[in-house]
Motif scaffolding. Structure first.
Motif, mmCIF file in Angstrom:
data_model
loop_
_atom_site.group_PDB
_atom_site.id
_atom_site.type_symbol
_atom_site.label_atom_id
_atom_site.label_comp_id
_atom_site.label_asym_id
_atom_site.label_seq_id
_atom_site.Cartn_x
_atom_site.Cartn_y
_atom_site.Cartn_z
ATOM 1 N N SER A 1 0.828 -1.211 0.000
ATOM 2 C CA SER A 1 0.000 0.000 0.000
ATOM 3 C C SER A 1 0.862 1.261 0.000
ATOM 4 C CB SER A 1 -0.965 0.007 1.189
ATOM 5 O OG SER A 1 -0.257 0.050 2.408
ATOM 6 N N ARG A 2 1.980 1.219 0.681
ATOM 7 C CA ARG A 2 2.895 2.370 0.671
ATOM 8 C C ARG A 2 3.627 2.473 -0.657
ATOM 9 N NH1 ARG A 2 6.689 2.929 5.527
ATOM 10 N NH2 ARG A 2 6.949 4.970 4.590
ATOM 11 N N ALA A 3 3.985 1.345 -1.239
ATOM 12 C CA ALA A 3 4.686 1.347 -2.526
ATOM 13 C C ALA A 3 3.779 1.899 -3.622
ATOM 14 C CB ALA A 3 5.161 -0.059 -2.870
ATOM 15 N N ALA A 4 2.491 1.668 -3.511
ATOM 16 C CA ALA A 4 1.543 2.166 -4.512
ATOM 17 C C ALA A 4 1.451 3.685 -4.509
ATOM 18 C CB ALA A 4 0.166 1.556 -4.277
ATOM 19 N N ASP A 5 1.838 4.321 -3.401
ATOM 20 C CA ASP A 5 1.770 5.781 -3.278
ATOM 21 C C ASP A 5 3.013 6.481 -3.825
ATOM 22 O OD1 ASP A 5 -0.720 5.654 -2.095
ATOM 23 O OD2 ASP A 5 0.089 5.630 -0.055
ATOM 24 N N VAL A 6 4.021 5.728 -4.223
ATOM 25 C CA VAL A 6 5.267 6.305 -4.725
ATOM 26 C C VAL A 6 5.016 6.968 -6.082
ATOM 27 C CG1 VAL A 6 7.547 5.710 -5.619
ATOM 28 C CG2 VAL A 6 6.777 4.763 -3.451
ATOM 29 N N LYS A 7 5.372 8.241 -6.184
ATOM 30 C CA LYS A 7 5.160 8.986 -7.428
ATOM 31 C C LYS A 7 6.468 9.436 -8.078
ATOM 32 C CE LYS A 7 0.708 8.915 -6.855
ATOM 33 N NZ LYS A 7 0.142 7.639 -7.190
ATOM 34 N N THR A 8 7.496 9.677 -7.264
ATOM 35 C CA THR A 8 8.759 10.197 -7.780
ATOM 36 C C THR A 8 9.922 9.297 -7.359
ATOM 37 O OG1 THR A 8 9.275 11.559 -5.842
ATOM 38 C CG2 THR A 8 7.894 12.575 -7.570
ATOM 39 N N ILE A 9 11.061 9.533 -7.978
ATOM 40 C CA ILE A 9 12.268 8.807 -7.596
ATOM 41 C C ILE A 9 12.596 9.079 -6.131
ATOM 42 C CG2 ILE A 9 14.791 8.728 -7.955
ATOM 43 C CD1 ILE A 9 14.212 9.017 -10.976
ATOM 44 N N GLY A 10 12.451 10.323 -5.703
ATOM 45 C CA GLY A 10 12.707 10.670 -4.302
ATOM 46 C C GLY A 10 11.781 9.940 -3.347
ATOM 47 N N ASP A 11 10.498 9.802 -3.734
ATOM 48 C CA ASP A 11 9.546 9.053 -2.904
ATOM 49 C C ASP A 11 10.015 7.616 -2.720
ATOM 50 O OD1 ASP A 11 7.841 11.270 -2.860
ATOM 51 O OD2 ASP A 11 6.462 10.451 -4.367
ATOM 52 N N LEU A 12 10.486 7.016 -3.815
ATOM 53 C CA LEU A 12 10.937 5.629 -3.757
ATOM 54 C C LEU A 12 12.173 5.486 -2.877
ATOM 55 C CD1 LEU A 12 10.641 2.704 -4.620
ATOM 56 C CD2 LEU A 12 11.846 3.269 -6.740
ATOM 57 N N VAL A 13 13.091 6.426 -2.985
ATOM 58 C CA VAL A 13 14.300 6.397 -2.148
ATOM 59 C C VAL A 13 13.924 6.536 -0.678
ATOM 60 C CG1 VAL A 13 16.422 7.644 -1.572
ATOM 61 C CG2 VAL A 13 15.845 7.211 -3.963
ATOM 62 N N ASP A 14 13.031 7.478 -0.375
ATOM 63 C CA ASP A 14 12.591 7.676 1.015
ATOM 64 C C ASP A 14 11.925 6.419 1.563
ATOM 65 O OD1 ASP A 14 13.557 10.268 0.945
ATOM 66 O OD2 ASP A 14 11.585 11.182 0.611
ATOM 67 N N LEU A 15 11.048 5.823 0.763
ATOM 68 C CA LEU A 15 10.350 4.599 1.199
ATOM 69 C C LEU A 15 11.348 3.479 1.427
ATOM 70 C CD1 LEU A 15 7.805 2.973 1.788
ATOM 71 C CD2 LEU A 15 7.628 2.524 -0.676
ATOM 72 N N ALA A 16 12.294 3.317 0.496
ATOM 73 C CA ALA A 16 13.283 2.234 0.622
ATOM 74 C C ALA A 16 14.108 2.402 1.892
ATOM 75 C CB ALA A 16 14.191 2.217 -0.599
ATOM 76 N N ASN A 17 14.580 3.602 2.152
ATOM 77 C CA ASN A 17 15.437 3.820 3.303
ATOM 78 C C ASN A 17 14.661 3.716 4.622
ATOM 79 O OD1 ASN A 17 17.791 4.059 1.799
ATOM 80 N ND2 ASN A 17 17.464 6.226 1.453
ATOM 81 N N SER A 18 13.424 4.205 4.649
ATOM 82 C CA SER A 18 12.640 4.083 5.884
ATOM 83 C C SER A 18 12.257 2.632 6.136
ATOM 84 C CB SER A 18 11.404 4.994 5.852
ATOM 85 O OG SER A 18 10.493 4.583 4.853
ATOM 86 N N THR A 19 11.950 1.894 5.066
ATOM 87 C CA THR A 19 11.619 0.472 5.210
ATOM 88 C C THR A 19 12.840 -0.310 5.690
ATOM 89 O OG1 THR A 19 9.938 0.621 3.466
ATOM 90 C CG2 THR A 19 10.764 -1.575 3.985
ATOM 91 N N ALA A 20 14.004 0.018 5.150
ATOM 92 C CA ALA A 20 15.237 -0.664 5.562
ATOM 93 C C ALA A 20 15.518 -0.430 7.040
ATOM 94 C CB ALA A 20 16.409 -0.196 4.702
ATOM 95 N N GLN A 21 15.266 0.787 7.517
ATOM 96 C CA GLN A 21 15.492 1.080 8.935
ATOM 97 C C GLN A 21 14.501 0.311 9.817
ATOM 98 O OE1 GLN A 21 15.292 5.372 9.148
ATOM 99 N NE2 GLN A 21 17.498 5.565 8.898
ATOM 100 N N LEU A 22 13.263 0.212 9.384
ATOM 101 C CA LEU A 22 12.249 -0.512 10.168
ATOM 102 C C LEU A 22 12.509 -1.999 10.208
ATOM 103 C CD1 LEU A 22 8.955 1.272 9.022
ATOM 104 C CD2 LEU A 22 10.044 1.416 11.264
ATOM 105 N N GLN A 23 13.034 -2.536 9.118
ATOM 106 C CA GLN A 23 13.235 -3.980 9.030
ATOM 107 C C GLN A 23 14.630 -4.406 9.444
ATOM 108 O OE1 GLN A 23 11.917 -5.351 5.149
ATOM 109 N NE2 GLN A 23 9.909 -4.450 5.418
ATOM 110 N N ALA A 24 15.450 -3.475 9.888
ATOM 111 C CA ALA A 24 16.827 -3.804 10.287
ATOM 112 C C ALA A 24 16.854 -4.534 11.605
ATOM 113 C CB ALA A 24 17.656 -2.528 10.385
#
Length: 82
Positions: free
Chosen positions: A59-82
């Motif tokens: 559901s969060r990935a579906a909201d990604v509109k820009t390259i920056g959005d994707l980078v932010d999502l990837a890095n926040s997800t990585a921190q949560l799943q670390a």
């Protein structure tokens, strides 16, 4: 962590033959403006998941509109799943 530059490189590879060298990519670049198919965008997303060893919330990935959005999502997800 993944950077905007790394995602831009991934996008450039998908854009080959579509004037990729003439496109200026950055954090504000919208995926809709790139002319990529949904399959190509999904391939980029899966590549990031594999590279970082993470899994995006669909559901969060579906909201990604820009390259920056994707980078932010990837890095926040990585921190949560670390």
């Amino acid at each position: 962590m993944i950077t905007v530059e790394q995602v831009c490189e991934m996008v450039q590879k998908k854009l080959r033959g579509k004037n990729a060298d003439e496109m200026s990519l950055g954090a504000q670049t919208a995926f809709d403006d790139l002319g990529l198919s949904s399959l190509q965008v999904a391939d980029i997303v899966y590549g990031i998941e594999d590279q970082l060893g993470i899994e995006f919330d669909p559901s969060r990935a579906a909201d990604v509109k820009t390259i920056g959005d994707l980078v932010d999502l990837a890095n926040s997800t990585a921190q949560l799943q670390a």
